[in-house]
Scaffold this motif. Structure first.
Motif, mmCIF file in Angstrom:
data_model
loop_
_atom_site.group_PDB
_atom_site.id
_atom_site.type_symbol
_atom_site.label_atom_id
_atom_site.label_comp_id
_atom_site.label_asym_id
_atom_site.label_seq_id
_atom_site.Cartn_x
_atom_site.Cartn_y
_atom_site.Cartn_z
ATOM 1 N N ARG A 32 0.802 -1.159 -0.076
ATOM 2 C CA ARG A 32 -0.102 0.104 -0.057
ATOM 3 C C ARG A 32 0.807 1.244 0.055
ATOM 4 O O ARG A 32 0.548 2.231 -0.481
ATOM 5 N N SER A 33 2.075 1.083 0.638
ATOM 6 C CA SER A 33 3.033 2.301 0.778
ATOM 7 C C SER A 33 3.668 2.756 -0.407
ATOM 8 O O SER A 33 4.222 3.735 -0.730
ATOM 9 N N GLN A 34 3.554 1.697 -1.344
ATOM 10 C CA GLN A 34 4.102 2.212 -2.562
ATOM 11 C C GLN A 34 3.165 2.917 -3.777
ATOM 12 O O GLN A 34 3.607 3.291 -4.798
ATOM 13 N N ASN A 35 1.878 2.990 -3.182
ATOM 14 C CA ASN A 35 0.880 3.647 -3.956
ATOM 15 C C ASN A 35 0.674 5.016 -3.570
ATOM 16 O O ASN A 35 0.339 5.146 -2.496
ATOM 17 N N CYS A 89 10.528 15.702 7.536
ATOM 18 C CA CYS A 89 11.341 14.736 7.519
ATOM 19 C C CYS A 89 11.402 14.015 6.211
ATOM 20 O O CYS A 89 12.653 14.012 5.710
ATOM 21 N N GLU A 90 10.625 13.522 5.689
ATOM 22 C CA GLU A 90 10.436 12.772 4.581
ATOM 23 C C GLU A 90 10.343 13.756 3.171
ATOM 24 O O GLU A 90 10.908 13.277 2.365
ATOM 25 N N VAL A 91 9.798 14.810 3.332
ATOM 26 C CA VAL A 91 9.762 15.563 2.048
ATOM 27 C C VAL A 91 10.771 16.562 2.041
ATOM 28 O O VAL A 91 11.484 16.769 0.870
ATOM 29 N N GLU A 92 10.939 17.370 3.101
ATOM 30 C CA GLU A 92 11.949 18.411 3.067
ATOM 31 C C GLU A 92 13.232 18.055 3.591
ATOM 32 O O GLU A 92 14.306 18.589 3.412
ATOM 33 N N GLU A 93 13.215 16.721 3.712
ATOM 34 C CA GLU A 93 14.630 15.912 4.315
ATOM 35 C C GLU A 93 15.341 16.711 5.299
ATOM 36 O O GLU A 93 16.709 16.854 5.315
ATOM 37 N N THR A 125 7.659 4.028 1.933
ATOM 38 C CA THR A 125 6.838 5.354 2.141
ATOM 39 C C THR A 125 7.883 6.305 1.898
ATOM 40 O O THR A 125 7.235 7.221 1.204
ATOM 41 N N ARG A 126 9.084 6.409 2.213
ATOM 42 C CA ARG A 126 9.979 7.691 1.862
ATOM 43 C C ARG A 126 9.880 7.817 0.240
ATOM 44 O O ARG A 126 9.883 8.754 -0.070
ATOM 45 N N ARG A 127 10.089 6.681 -0.383
ATOM 46 C CA ARG A 127 10.309 6.755 -1.892
ATOM 47 C C ARG A 127 8.608 7.336 -2.516
ATOM 48 O O ARG A 127 8.970 8.203 -3.251
#
Lengths: 174, 112
Positions: free
Chosen positions: A104-107, A129-133, B47-49
């Motif tokens: 699901r996380s790949q969608n 964290c994930e988008v702005e790193e 999730t990160r990808r």
């Protein structure tokens, strides 16, 4: 001179700040108001900004504080204070296997829907964290919280995201 | 907390590059024998990808960008100011008068 310097440093952050504002508010018009106010406040306070410190974290912090004092920000704060006390791990359905969540996380669309369903506090820390790193230290500066709080809130936010993803899977399985 | 006793915060900190090299080595050793933690890491990485697409999901319009740019632009570079209006009108008047003089027909029989 300050204005020239400010423009050179702050305008490259424009797209990032606008995208982040849209994620926070869920509304383009509100996001535009938020970004415009952020730039106005940042320009006003730029004389006090110490050169060499992190401008990106400073701008994101102004954006966050401006959002929290807006109408939708105040509403979100009231909801968040209740949601943060809930332990999301307890809500994960045992019928949903980690493999299903992994799939699901790949969608992207499912992930975005799950992200949008999170409280603002959780959504924002995941985006930082994930988008702005951003590093944990930068996130701590933006949110004005200790490093330990960043770690624990991020862990709860990721768990909440998983709950939201698994809820989608459960609905589809039924 | 994972059933193997591993703290979820440490696991995420490993993925975020927020642990020391000694902690990273110890965790990698643990990952070789723990399926649960390996799956957890796989979910976090996946999730990160997928989350990368969230970075450019909302783009500002060029009009809005210009609006904010004008708002913060150095004062000398403002696109137009009302204080400049009288100068603009005077300049326009000079141009009109000069053009009308050029357009007056010339009489070829007229003596100098």
């Amino acid at each position: 001179m300050d204005r020239v310097f400010f423009e050179q440093l702050a305008m490259p952050l424009f797209d990032q700040l606008f995208n982040h504002a849209c994620w926070l508010t869920g509304d383009r018009t509100e996001a535009e108001d938020l970004v415009q106010e952020t730039y106005a406040k940042a320009l006003k306070g730029f004389a006090a900004f110490a050169e060499g410190t992190n401008l990106r974290a400073w701008m994101f912090r102004i954006l966050r504080n401006t959002f929290l004092t807006s109408k939708s920000g105040l509403a979100a704060r009231n909801t968040d204070s209740l949601e943060d006390e809930v332990s999301p791990e307890e809500s994960v359905s045992h019928a949903v296997t980690p493999e299903l969540i992994l799939m699901r996380s790949q969608n992207e669309q499912a992930l975005f829907a799950a992200l949008e369903s999170l409280s603002v506090n959780y959504r924002q820390i995941i985006l930082l964290c994930e988008v702005e790193e951003m590093s944990y230290r930068e996130i701590a500066q933006v949110l004005d919280v200790p490093l330990g709080t960043v770690m624990s809130r991020l862990a709860r936010a990721r768990a909440a995201l998983r709950v939201a993803l698994s809820a989608n899977v459960s609905q589809e399985v039924r | 907390m994972m059933s193997c006793g591993q703290n979820r915060e440490t696991l995420a900190a490993y993925l975020d590059g927020e642990v020391t090299s000694a902690q990273a080595s110890a965790f990698e050793q643990h990952l070789r024998n723990c399926t649960e933690c390996a799956t957890e890491i796989a979910i976090l990485m996946s999730t990160r990808r997928s989350m990368k697409a969230a970075r450019a999901r909302f783009a500002p319009t060029s009009q809005f960008r210009q609006k904010v740019k004008a708002q913060i632009a150095p004062r000398g570079r403002r696109y137009f100011s009302l204080r400049m209006l009288p100068i603009a009108i005077a300049a326009l008047a000079v141009v009109i008068v000069a053009s009308s003089m050029l357009l007056v027909p010339v009489d070829p029989d007229r003596k100098p």
